[in-house]
Design a protein around this motif. Structure first.
Motif, short mmCIF file in Angstrom:
data_model
loop_
_atom_site.label_atom_id
_atom_site.label_comp_id
_atom_site.label_asym_id
_atom_site.label_seq_id
_atom_site.Cartn_x
_atom_site.Cartn_y
_atom_site.Cartn_z
N UNK A 87 0.82 -1.21 0.00
CA UNK A 87 0.00 0.00 0.00
C UNK A 87 0.86 1.27 0.00
N UNK A 88 2.18 1.11 0.19
CA UNK A 88 3.07 2.25 0.22
C UNK A 88 3.31 2.75 -1.21
N UNK A 89 3.10 4.05 -1.42
CA UNK A 89 3.25 4.65 -2.74
C UNK A 89 4.69 4.55 -3.26
N UNK A 90 5.67 4.78 -2.40
CA UNK A 90 7.07 4.73 -2.80
C UNK A 90 7.50 3.31 -3.18
N UNK A 91 7.04 2.35 -2.41
CA UNK A 91 7.36 0.96 -2.73
C UNK A 91 6.78 0.57 -4.09
N UNK A 92 5.53 0.91 -4.33
CA UNK A 92 4.91 0.61 -5.62
C UNK A 92 5.61 1.33 -6.76
N UNK A 93 6.02 2.57 -6.53
CA UNK A 93 6.74 3.32 -7.55
C UNK A 93 8.07 2.69 -7.89
N UNK A 94 8.79 2.26 -6.87
CA UNK A 94 10.09 1.62 -7.09
C UNK A 94 9.92 0.29 -7.82
N UNK A 95 8.95 -0.49 -7.42
CA UNK A 95 8.70 -1.78 -8.08
C UNK A 95 8.31 -1.55 -9.54
N UNK A 96 7.45 -0.60 -9.79
CA UNK A 96 7.05 -0.29 -11.17
C UNK A 96 8.26 0.17 -11.98
N UNK A 97 9.07 1.06 -11.42
CA UNK A 97 10.23 1.59 -12.12
C UNK A 97 11.22 0.48 -12.45
N UNK A 98 11.52 -0.39 -11.48
CA UNK A 98 12.46 -1.49 -11.72
C UNK A 98 11.94 -2.47 -12.76
N UNK A 99 10.67 -2.83 -12.67
CA UNK A 99 10.11 -3.75 -13.66
C UNK A 99 10.12 -3.11 -15.05
N UNK A 100 9.86 -1.82 -15.11
CA UNK A 100 9.89 -1.11 -16.40
C UNK A 100 11.31 -1.14 -16.97
N UNK A 101 12.31 -0.83 -16.15
CA UNK A 101 13.68 -0.76 -16.64
C UNK A 101 14.25 -2.14 -16.99
N UNK A 102 13.81 -3.17 -16.29
CA UNK A 102 14.36 -4.50 -16.53
C UNK A 102 13.70 -5.17 -17.73
N UNK A 103 12.41 -5.03 -17.90
CA UNK A 103 11.71 -5.81 -18.92
C UNK A 103 11.18 -5.01 -20.10
N UNK A 104 10.72 -3.80 -19.91
CA UNK A 104 9.95 -3.11 -20.95
C UNK A 104 10.76 -2.08 -21.71
N UNK A 105 11.62 -1.34 -21.07
CA UNK A 105 12.34 -0.23 -21.68
C UNK A 105 13.23 -0.71 -22.83
N UNK A 106 13.53 0.18 -23.77
CA UNK A 106 14.38 -0.20 -24.90
C UNK A 106 15.82 -0.45 -24.45
N UNK A 107 16.21 0.04 -23.32
CA UNK A 107 17.55 -0.19 -22.77
C UNK A 107 17.50 -1.21 -21.64
N UNK A 108 16.76 -2.29 -21.84
CA UNK A 108 16.58 -3.26 -20.76
C UNK A 108 17.80 -4.16 -20.61
N UNK A 109 17.76 -5.03 -19.64
CA UNK A 109 18.88 -5.88 -19.28
C UNK A 109 19.23 -6.84 -20.41
#
Length: 95
Positions: free
Chosen positions: A9-31
């Protein structure tokens, strides 16, 4: 279980999880792209090394050819099938 529910329910935790999942899997510069690009970079560096060594070898052979007229004549006869005006040239092709 309520401890984990508290973090979801924490906004910062959800933001960090969303950001990490975006950077790891979705972004054009992913892992995955970074891994592929680093592997390709290694291959290109190996090719560069090979071609630099080959260039040095060819340069040494060229210097040797240009310094020795007899060797240059032999090279021209074998590689480019050149001949003197008074000679006949026969090419034998092996099958």
């Amino acid at each position: 279980m309520s401890k984990y529910l508290k973090y979801t329910k924490n906004f910062y935790f959800l933001g960090i999880v969303f950001f990490l999942s975006w950077m790891i899997f979705i972004d054009s510069n992913n892992v995955v792209n970074h891994f592929q690009l680093s592997r390709k970079l290694g291959q290109l560096q190996d090719q560069k090394e090979f071609y630099l060594e080959r260039k040095e070898k060819i340069k040494a052979e060229r210097e040797e050819l240009m310094s020795n007229p007899e060797l240059l004549e032999k090279f021209a006869r074998e590689k480019y099938l050149m001949k003197k005006n008074t000679e006949d040239l026969y090419v034998i092709v092996k099958k």
